[in-house]
Design an enzyme around this catalytic site. Sequence first.
Site, short mmCIF file in Angstrom:
data_model
loop_
_atom_site.label_atom_id
_atom_site.label_comp_id
_atom_site.label_asym_id
_atom_site.label_seq_id
_atom_site.Cartn_x
_atom_site.Cartn_y
_atom_site.Cartn_z
N GLU A 264 22.24 17.05 4.44
CA GLU A 264 21.34 17.73 3.42
C GLU A 264 20.59 18.74 4.15
O GLU A 264 20.17 19.93 3.68
CB GLU A 264 20.08 16.49 3.26
CG GLU A 264 20.87 15.45 2.47
CD GLU A 264 21.10 15.94 0.91
OE1 GLU A 264 20.92 16.82 0.65
OE2 GLU A 264 21.56 14.92 0.12
N ARG A 268 21.04 22.77 2.46
CA ARG A 268 19.71 23.10 1.97
C ARG A 268 18.92 24.22 2.78
O ARG A 268 18.80 25.58 2.49
CB ARG A 268 18.76 22.16 1.65
CG ARG A 268 19.34 20.99 0.83
CD ARG A 268 18.42 20.04 0.31
NE ARG A 268 19.07 18.78 -0.44
CZ ARG A 268 18.56 18.25 -1.42
NH1 ARG A 268 17.65 18.61 -2.08
NH2 ARG A 268 19.25 16.96 -2.04
N ASP A 414 32.77 14.18 -3.76
CA ASP A 414 32.57 15.05 -4.66
C ASP A 414 33.11 16.34 -3.60
O ASP A 414 33.93 17.08 -3.82
CB ASP A 414 31.42 15.38 -5.55
CG ASP A 414 30.04 15.15 -4.54
OD1 ASP A 414 30.21 15.04 -3.49
OD2 ASP A 414 29.07 15.21 -5.05
N GLU A 583 25.07 20.40 -11.64
CA GLU A 583 26.75 20.53 -11.64
C GLU A 583 27.22 21.22 -12.88
O GLU A 583 27.91 22.09 -12.81
CB GLU A 583 27.30 19.36 -11.30
CG GLU A 583 26.98 18.61 -9.93
CD GLU A 583 25.57 18.16 -9.51
OE1 GLU A 583 25.12 18.35 -8.42
OE2 GLU A 583 24.96 17.72 -10.63
#
Length: 684
Positions: A264, A268, A414, A583
């Site tokens: 994360e 980010r 993913d 997405e």
Amino acid sequence: MERAETESSSSSSSSRSFLLPPQVFFFLLVFYFYHSASFFHIERRRTDAIWREREMSRELPYTMRDVNYNNDKSRHRSFIKVITNALRTSNLRGDCTTCGTGKFLILLMFFGLIYLLMVDRGPQQLDPELGLEDAAKVGSHNLSAKSTIQKLLRRPPRLPPRLPSFEDANKDEASKWLSRQHKVKEAFIHAWAGYKSYALGYDELMPLSQRGTDGLGGLGATVVDSLDTAMIMGIDEIVSEAGFWVETQLSKRISEKGQVNLFETTIRVLGGLLSAYHLSGGHGGTTAKWGSSHMPKGPKPEIYLEIAKDLADRLMYAFTLSPTPVPYSDVILQSKTAHPAPDGLSSTSEVATLQLEFSYLSNISGDPKYGTKAMKVLEHMRKLPKVEGLVPIYISPHTGEFSGENIRLGSRGDSYYEYLIKVWLQQGSSRDYHLKFLHEMYEEAMKGVRHLLVRKSIPKGLVFVGELPYGSKGSFSPKMDHLVCFLPGALALGATKGLTKKKAMEGNLLTIDDLENLKLAEELANTCNAMYSVTATGLAPEIAYFHVEGEFENGLDGGNKSSEYINDIMIKPNDRHNLLRPETVESLFVLYRITEDPKYREWGWQIFQAFEKYTKVETGGYTSLDDVTTVPPHRRDKMETFFLGETLKYLYLLFANDNVLPLDEFVFNTEAHPLPINWTAKLR
């Protein structure tokens, strides 16, 4: 004999040369009457003088006939006497000689027109001795004369109504999307205003309770995630505010804060800093390259780079302290230590979604350690066993092996597939020399997806990607996370390498696998859009199940009874929330750029309108929803950082011109932070 024929032809031609065409005859006629008019004019003046002398010679203005003239209106009048009296008393000679030149020329033109109309009324008899060439000349003369008359007599054509030109239509279309793009910009300003008012410096905003929360380590994730979005939109005020906070606060936070998640924080915060560095002019980044009209304000690029290096140095402990190339999941920034997750495992997607950021940092900093450590993860995973290119969603940093058999492209799986193609694309012209194995892994995985995971729903045949919870030998689950909607964009990007479909086809650059992947991308994009349109709010749930043979439950529809897919998609009670995820709009953006099909823009606009209608908080910010199948939906009181960093960015770019961050020059990390392509080739 030939001489005789020549003389005969010459004689015939000579005799025909005395025939004057009507135009020449008419000209001579005009010339003759012009001189006649001059003579008449002189004669008229002489006659007028004679008549004036005669009038002066009369003794009285009347005769005895005038005395006996009966002027009674009721008397009987003979028609013949009226005519003869008028002729006898009128000044006929004077009237005839007072015709002006203008009147004469009008009469002359009138009789000339009559002459032209009478010429060649019937078919002309051709001399049988004329040759084909001479006969053609005579025929063409007749036709030209007739066509001239027909042009004079024909009615003007009826003009069709004036239709808007393509240029006008294009201007109107461009104006429409410019207006919609401005609406997205206004939404971003509104979201930032709420965050600035109630949560500046916190990771996320809770817009309903009007306060901030730290769920990502306390590094002000929303500030850094939003920074490059504000740069792309050209909002200088927000760029200055966010940039000032980064410059004055972030370094202190990094040195003082405790545990953060490697994945994360990398996508980010580190990704946001690196993108801001390039977009503000660092490493050859110029506004012309990404479609901006001016250079963003805020700190100098070097500020972003120095903070990024400090953060990355601390994150590196997740790699260096692990006994295998697979990094630990968590890092303690202050103490510069790292450790695995409580269950000892790392997510496959998390350890394989660090390479874009660390590789770019190595290149711009000149220190290869960042990229080297990150790339070793993919090199290690290359050697691990797979199921037709597909991998389980967990991996152990202790053993370096995959854990479990659960295969899916949703959460924890993913972005592994996403970064296989994007890291390869990032290398630019050198990608086939150094990292060709990534493209091979990607192609093998997509074949596995098509073979093992793709199914069609009942009754409308929506194409979706399911899961294998127990591996390839276990049962198939018709479950599809909203996270899987990244896949249409990744498939399209992998097929054309960022070029438009038209250019790729013209250049004969698409393989059979590329064409199949592109077709699947468009089918999946339609399914992802259906996940929105099937609900009462027009917003997608976090998870959807698809109706297949033997798998259907009543009462789990999305709430939009008018949707044609009402019986294809099922939404269970625990999956009905919406987190403002990006997405689907990401894939719509990529597919619009590649296919140039305007339907993807229209779908994106419908999604944006639903966000505006149901998630906007009037006091500032936007909020997640608990249930998208009911109206009005219950609100969750959370604005994720990716709503500003990804969702609104992709919507803005979807409505923008193609020269803004072109896909063959930039690659977006999984948090939508754009990084340049071809930088390796340029440095070399």
